[in-house]
Write an enzyme that holds these catalytic residues in place. Sequence first.
Site, PDB file in Angstrom:
ATOM      1  N   GLU A  34       0.865  -1.180   0.000  1.00 43.50           N
ATOM      2  CA  GLU A  34       0.000   0.000   0.000  1.00 43.50           C
ATOM      3  C   GLU A  34       0.903   1.231   0.000  1.00 43.50           C
ATOM      4  O   GLU A  34       1.606   1.481   0.977  1.00 43.50           O
ATOM      5  CB  GLU A  34      -0.874   0.063   1.254  1.00 43.50           C
ATOM      6  CG  GLU A  34      -1.951  -0.971   1.378  1.00 43.50           C
ATOM      7  CD  GLU A  34      -2.776  -0.744   2.656  1.00 43.50           C
ATOM      8  OE1 GLU A  34      -2.829   0.404   3.147  1.00 43.50           O
ATOM      9  OE2 GLU A  34      -3.348  -1.713   3.159  1.00 43.50           O
ATOM     10  N   ASP A  45      -6.285   6.817  10.682  1.00 35.72           N
ATOM     11  CA  ASP A  45      -4.932   6.366  11.007  1.00 35.72           C
ATOM     12  C   ASP A  45      -4.501   6.828  12.388  1.00 35.72           C
ATOM     13  O   ASP A  45      -4.887   7.898  12.863  1.00 35.72           O
ATOM     14  CB  ASP A  45      -3.944   6.879   9.955  1.00 35.72           C
ATOM     15  CG  ASP A  45      -4.182   6.226   8.603  1.00 35.72           C
ATOM     16  OD1 ASP A  45      -4.068   4.992   8.536  1.00 35.72           O
ATOM     17  OD2 ASP A  45      -4.506   6.926   7.634  1.00 35.72           O
TER      18      ASP A  45
END
Length: 246
Positions: A34, A45
């Site tokens: 990724e 996140d």
Amino acid sequence: MKDLVAYITSGYPEKDFTIDLALSLGENGVDTLELGVPFSDPVADGPAIEAANHKALSLGFKFKDLLEISHAVAPAVDTLWMGYFNSFYQQNMDLLLPKAQELGVNGLIIPDLPHEEALRYKDLFDANNLANISFVAPTDSPERIKEVVSDAQKFIYMVAYTGITGAGVSEDLQPFLATIKKFTQTPVYVGFGVNEKTAKDKVKGADGVIVGSAFINILLQDSLSFNEKIHRCSDLAREIKDKINS
């Protein structure tokens, strides 16, 4: 063989480093990469990835850097772009997705694009042979899981618990996994809170793991040289790949 997906922040600490790190990870057990697109407010996140995002932006990351990194990496490692929808939308999806295909990128992961809104781009993804990775979370009802995974491609990103990436919260994922697998043959990968300590337990019943913060924590160590960071991340990738397949 269970798969390892690794997240790294594009352009942190610099573009050429990202290329070298990505290629090394691909040689050390990482099945899919990724490439994270730095964003000012990465809501899904944890603090490590948020810090790396902010540092990459302060160092001058531009979207063209992602294209250059992908050009070097995608022919050698299965590559996805991971980012927030606005980063991609600003590039014009009608132009961006053909460009991704041309570079050899195989799909996108967009955590803030709900399934219902993603459907309007389905034809565009399909026309360019790109996967738009589906997310499922423990808070989803069986009906919603069935709907989301019905046409899932490449793999399903199973959120290991409701929260942000990188937090080490433990929970029994087996009932959740069983519900997902009831509705799909698409591989299910466990993300959020996966590291060398938790990977063996979290992968039970799943087809792979997604690891981000564990790699980014190494990149954030300013006392390490670039070579040391690449070496440590590569060692970590091999360790996790061994653990999920032991």
